[in-house]
Scaffold this active site. Structure first.
Site, PDB file in Angstrom:
ATOM      1  N   ARG A  90       0.862  -1.182   0.000  1.00  0.00           N
ATOM      2  CA  ARG A  90       0.000   0.000   0.000  1.00  0.00           C
ATOM      3  C   ARG A  90       0.905   1.241   0.000  1.00  0.00           C
ATOM      4  NH1 ARG A  90      -2.235   2.959   4.682  1.00  0.00           N
ATOM      5  NH2 ARG A  90      -3.864   4.270   3.831  1.00  0.00           N
ATOM      6  N   HIS A 121      -2.270  11.063   0.596  1.00  0.00           N
ATOM      7  CA  HIS A 121      -1.784  10.839   1.964  1.00  0.00           C
ATOM      8  C   HIS A 121      -1.068  12.124   2.389  1.00  0.00           C
ATOM      9  CE1 HIS A 121      -0.508   7.482   4.937  1.00  0.00           C
ATOM     10  NE2 HIS A 121      -0.141   8.625   5.479  1.00  0.00           N
ATOM     11  N   GLU A 147      -6.879   8.790   6.050  1.00  0.00           N
ATOM     12  CA  GLU A 147      -7.112   9.503   7.310  1.00  0.00           C
ATOM     13  C   GLU A 147      -7.482  10.978   7.105  1.00  0.00           C
ATOM     14  OE1 GLU A 147      -3.704   8.914   9.830  1.00  0.00           O
ATOM     15  OE2 GLU A 147      -3.991   6.759   9.951  1.00  0.00           O
ATOM     16  N   ASN A 206      -7.525   2.263  10.007  1.00  0.00           N
ATOM     17  CA  ASN A 206      -6.199   2.343  10.632  1.00  0.00           C
ATOM     18  C   ASN A 206      -6.374   2.373  12.138  1.00  0.00           C
ATOM     19  OD1 ASN A 206      -5.261   2.581   8.052  1.00  0.00           O
ATOM     20  ND2 ASN A 206      -4.561   4.701   8.240  1.00  0.00           N
ATOM     21  N   TYR A 221      -4.289   2.231  16.028  1.00  0.00           N
ATOM     22  CA  TYR A 221      -3.065   2.214  16.839  1.00  0.00           C
ATOM     23  C   TYR A 221      -3.340   2.099  18.333  1.00  0.00           C
ATOM     24  CZ  TYR A 221      -0.601   3.427  12.580  1.00  0.00           C
ATOM     25  OH  TYR A 221      -0.086   3.391  11.307  1.00  0.00           O
ATOM     26  N   GLU A 255      -3.676   0.033   8.281  1.00  0.00           N
ATOM     27  CA  GLU A 255      -2.474   0.391   9.042  1.00  0.00           C
ATOM     28  C   GLU A 255      -2.609  -0.113  10.468  1.00  0.00           C
ATOM     29  OE1 GLU A 255      -1.223   4.521   9.240  1.00  0.00           O
ATOM     30  OE2 GLU A 255      -1.610   4.754   7.095  1.00  0.00           O
TER      31      GLU A 255
HETATM   32  O1  IFM Z   1       2.872   7.641   9.985  1.00  0.00           O
HETATM   33  C1  IFM Z   1       1.490   7.717  10.132  1.00  0.00           C
HETATM   34  C2  IFM Z   1       0.796   7.519   8.804  1.00  0.00           C
HETATM   35  O2  IFM Z   1       1.241   8.430   7.852  1.00  0.00           O
HETATM   36  C3  IFM Z   1      -0.691   7.678   8.956  1.00  0.00           C
HETATM   37  N1  IFM Z   1      -1.193   6.866  10.025  1.00  0.00           N
HETATM   38  C4  IFM Z   1      -0.519   6.885  11.288  1.00  0.00           C
HETATM   39  C5  IFM Z   1       0.965   6.660  11.085  1.00  0.00           C
HETATM   40  C6  IFM Z   1       1.703   6.693  12.435  1.00  0.00           C
HETATM   41  O3  IFM Z   1       1.512   7.913  13.069  1.00  0.00           O
END
Ligand code: IFM
Length: 489
Positions: free
Chosen positions: A93, A137, A182, A309, A311, A386
């Site tokens: 990706r 992006h 995002e 995405n 985290y 992600e």
């Molecule tokens: O590095 C970023 C990415 O560009 C977009 N999503 C979160 C990642 C980590 O912060």
């Protein structure tokens, strides 16, 4: 939609399973983004983007780092393609830099820019790696920002033209098209908090940006669909927030932030309307008259995959008005809040362990989030586009490397993070969710936006002095996963 569940309903076991088998059709890949890895910022006709301007402005990025050279991927394309192949990646990706294709965001295509991505796509296909392309992006051509950027409706129309150009050029070879990555970050970090380019701190501008990004998504989808000649899938990637509420005011705080963070995008894209409570919550700032007749129909386009995405989780409550207001929302602290009309919402610190970004590690949040999205959109295939982690990696030359004395990064902490989140993804599959794939962020260490090169998310280490690539232990582990679709021991 609500990306929220009662934390108790999922639980928080350790999620450390080995040997779990994913279906053969499940795709394991890795992700990067143009400005974060390419470098060659002033070459072959590429125009300046808002991130060039921002990173060259003193005080905006840690250490004054810029993407001028980044990982020099632009010049090391063949080597990086071979690296991906050696890691058994099934899909890659990447994002296309709009200012490489249209240096000022409008007008004819820059052939050298098209050639670079054409070589990348062909190189992937030749190695049996599926190309997954993101149109945006975050590297908006600076010339468009000079005319208002995402606060200007014209930017969405320019994006439609850009989508048509890349669709015509690569629409015979891309397997999955993603319009935006995002948009939450583009709108709120770019125009409300100022932590990201273009660094503006205007709450109203951020809501206009939300709408024009949504419009750009819908227009680009239609443009792509009209010109591609293979049979690709179309998608968008959202960093949906996995929200948790604290105390009696938790549910109200969750509703408010869910509206701004999640439903401001899924509402128009997947339901064809902005949520009524979002309009109500923000009415002191705007009447949303920048939404024109026909916009919602344009935005509300079928997508084949919703990219998510993930985290960490976000914990909120309504501020009592006493004491200091907590604002630990995980984003780089700069003067302003990314959350318009939400000054009374507190973002609370959460229990660790934490990553190098200070984000809490919470695999159950991924499970909760995907289950919640599925509950709201049961027919919508999903993909984790992600997931990954920044740690302070150490290079050793001990006997554990590829050969005695060879450099190695024993990033067991990253392997543990990936294992736990993959376990969560597997549970979601078992619960019947149509989850199609998982992309680790990131293939290699890179420019982490406002944090510059100080945070390392890669499964491959990049030495920023020599630009040499060194697969970390997590890369070898991930290569085994991608070869077998089974979580390795
Ligand atoms: O590095 C970023 C990415 O560009 C977009 N999503 C979160 C990642 C980590 O912060």
């Amino acid at each position: 939609m609500s990306a929220t569940t009662d934390t108790q309903s999922v639980g928080n076991e350790d999620y450390r399973d080995a040997g779990l088998q994913f279906p053969e059709s499940f795709v394991f890949g890795s992700a990067t983004a143009s400005y974060q890895i390419e470098g060659a910022a002033n070459e072959d006709g590429r125009g300046p983007s808002i991130w060039d301007t921002f990173s060259h402005t003193p005080g905006r990025v840690v250490n004054g780092d810029t993407g001028d050279v980044a990982d020099d991927h632009y010049h090391r394309l063949e080597q990086d393609l071979d690296l991906m192949k050696s890691l058994n990646l099934q899909a890659y990706r990447f994002s296309i830099a709009w200012p490489r294709i249209q240096p000022t965001g409008r007008g004819p295509a820059n052939q050298a820019g098209l050639d670079f991505y054409s070589k990348l796509i062909d190189g992937l296909i030749a190695r049996g790696i599926t190309p997954v392309a993101t149109l945006y992006h975050w590297d908006l051509p600076q010339a468009l920002e000079d005319e208002g950027g995402w606060t200007n409706r014209e930017t969405a129309l320019a994006f439609e033209e850009y989508a048509r150009i890349v669709g015509e050029a690569f629409g015979d070879r891309i397997a999955v098209w993603t319009t935006l990555n995002e948009p939450w970050c583009s709108a709120y970090l770019g125009y409300a908090s100022g932590a990201h380019a273009p660094g503006r701190t205007e709450p109203l501008a951020s809501l206009k940006a939300v709408h024009h990004l949504n419009l750009a998504h819908g227009l680009a989808l239609q443009a792509l669909r009209a010109v591609v000649s293979n049979d690709p899938q179309f998608s968008v990637t959202l960093n949906l927030h996995a929200l948790r509420g604290e105390g009696p005011t938790g549910p109200e705080a969750v509703r408010r932030i869910d509206a701004l963070a999640n439903r401001a995008f899924t509402g128009p894209m997947l339901h064809g309307a902005y949520p009524a409570d979002l309009l109500e919550d923000t009415k002191t700032l705007t009447d949303w008259s920048f939404v024109h007749e026909g916009d919602l129909e344009n935005i509300h386009q079928k997508i084949d995959i919703l990219g998510v995405n993930y985290y960490s989780t976000t914990l909120v409550r309504v501020w009592s008005g006493e004491g200091e207001r907590e604002s630990a929302d995980g984003h780089k602290a700069v003067g302003a809040s990314p959350w318009p009309c939400a000054d009374d919402i507190e973002f609370l610190p959460q229990p660790g362990p934490y990553t190098e970004m200070g984000w809490n590690i919470e695999p159950s949040g991924l499970e909760e989030l995907l289950l919640a999205v599925h509950a709201e959109f049961p027919d919508q295939p999903l993909m984790v586009t992600e997931n990954g982690v920044a740690f302070d990696d150490v290079v050793t030359t001990d006997a554990g490397g590829a050969a005695d004395g060879a450099p190695a990064v024993h990033d067991d902490d990253r392997i543990d993070y990936l294992r736990r989140h993959l376990t969560a993804a597997h549970r979601v599959l078992e619960a019947g969710v149509d989850l199609r794939g998982y992309f680790v962020w990131s293939l290699m260490d890179n420019f982490e936006w406002g944090y510059g090169y100080s945070k390392r998310f890669g499964i491959v280490r990049v030495d920023y002095d020599t630009l040499e690539r060194l697969p970390k232990d997590s890369a070898h582990w991930y290569a085994e996963l991608a070869a077998t679709n089974r979580i390795p021991a």
